[in-house]
Motif scaffolding. Structure first.
Motif, PDB file in Angstrom:
ATOM      1  N   LEU A   9      15.491 -29.512 -23.052  1.00 16.58           N
ATOM      2  CA  LEU A   9      15.424 -30.319 -24.076  1.00 16.58           C
ATOM      3  C   LEU A   9      14.299 -29.958 -24.899  1.00 16.58           C
ATOM      4  O   LEU A   9      14.369 -30.433 -26.036  1.00 16.58           O
ATOM      5  CB  LEU A   9      15.309 -31.702 -23.615  1.00 16.58           C
ATOM      6  N   MET A  13      23.932 -28.448 -25.521  1.00 11.29           N
ATOM      7  CA  MET A  13      23.084 -28.462 -26.773  1.00 11.29           C
ATOM      8  C   MET A  13      23.171 -27.679 -27.764  1.00 11.29           C
ATOM      9  O   MET A  13      23.354 -27.850 -28.939  1.00 11.29           O
ATOM     10  CB  MET A  13      21.653 -28.015 -25.992  1.00 11.29           C
ATOM     11  N   VAL A  19      23.544 -36.508 -23.015  1.00 18.84           N
ATOM     12  CA  VAL A  19      23.842 -35.431 -23.891  1.00 18.84           C
ATOM     13  C   VAL A  19      25.132 -35.298 -24.731  1.00 18.84           C
ATOM     14  O   VAL A  19      25.704 -35.045 -25.693  1.00 18.84           O
ATOM     15  CB  VAL A  19      22.981 -34.126 -23.719  1.00 18.84           C
ATOM     16  N   LEU A  48      16.475 -35.704 -29.304  1.00 17.43           N
ATOM     17  CA  LEU A  48      15.896 -34.921 -28.371  1.00 17.43           C
ATOM     18  C   LEU A  48      14.515 -35.371 -27.730  1.00 17.43           C
ATOM     19  O   LEU A  48      14.233 -35.501 -26.592  1.00 17.43           O
ATOM     20  CB  LEU A  48      15.876 -33.433 -28.788  1.00 17.43           C
TER      21      LEU A  48
END
Length: 236
Positions: free
Chosen positions: A81, A200, A54, A65
């Motif tokens: 995720l 993220m 990531v 993803l």
């Protein structure tokens, strides 16, 4: 072998059966240790690869993803995720961060699973050993009432009684070392989850997409985070 079993049976009887209980504790402790070391070690190794993957991206899209989710079966990282995939309408980075944090909180009890057993064994084993020693010493000193018994019988009984304490301490030492190691591994996985959450949020800043659908309409006072406001300002 028979002599050994007979000797162990004699020692267990000397401690009023406490050594049998300690043998069960040792079996439970070893089972928990092996299971947790295998699970946490595997999770750390695979989770490290997911977090590093990531971090390599400048921007994450839904397809990337979805691919990462497929490659992360039975990992706590998978739950994080899946959050953006379950909420495709989400535009607020702060709201996304809160949902990811909630997902982490749901995963922590799974990481700590059965460690309480090991913690209990570490505390209980020395106490049981001491109890077994007291029971053995009571029997050893009981021979003082018989004048025909030699002093060596008393000292020999005391020595046998101390075996229970030694076994309890041995179980506690092994359990404590393994418990601290497993606890440290659990903290490392939680740190991986926190790192993955931040990565993220930084890379799933949907308003930065080229499509421009995240532009803030004039007069819209909803809070979308500083990143969205910056995009809106550049588009005017």
């Amino acid at each position: 072998m028979n002599m050994t079993l007979d000797r162990l049976t004699e020692l267990a009887a000397q401690s009023d059966g406490i050594l049998y209980v300690m043998a069960v504790l040792l079996l439970i402790g070893l089972t928990v240790i092996i299971d947790r070391f295998w699970f946490l070690g595997r999770t750390i190794s695979r989770g490290k690869r997911v977090t590093a993957t990531v971090a390599q991206f400048a921007h994450l899209d839904r397809k990337t993803l979805a691919d990462l989710v497929e490659k992360s079966p039975r990992l706590p990282h998978r739950a994080l995720l899946e959050v953006p995939l379950q909420h495709p309408e989400l535009k607020d980075p702060h709201r996304l961060s809160e949902l990811l944090e909630e997902s982490i909180l749901w995963q922590v009890p799974k990481l700590d699973s059965r460690l309480w057993l090991l913690d209990t064994i570490v505390t209980l084993a020395p106490l049981l050993g001491l109890l077994g020693t007291i029971a053995g010493m009571v029997k050893a000193f009981a021979v003082l009432g018989d004048a025909g018994n030699a002093a060596t019988q008393i000292t020999g009984g005391v020595g046998e009684a101390l075996i229970a304490t030694a076994c309890g301490l041995l179980i506690a030492i092994v359990g404590l070392v393994c418990f601290n190691s497993l606890h440290n591994w659990t903290r490392l996985i939680v740190h991986q989850l926190e790192t993955l959450k931040i990565s993220m949020v930084n890379r799933l800043d949907a308003p930065r997409a080229v499509s421009g659908e995240a532009r803030v309409a004039p007069g819209d006072k909803r809070h979308y985070g500083p990143a969205i406001h910056s995009v809106a300002n550049t588009g005017t």
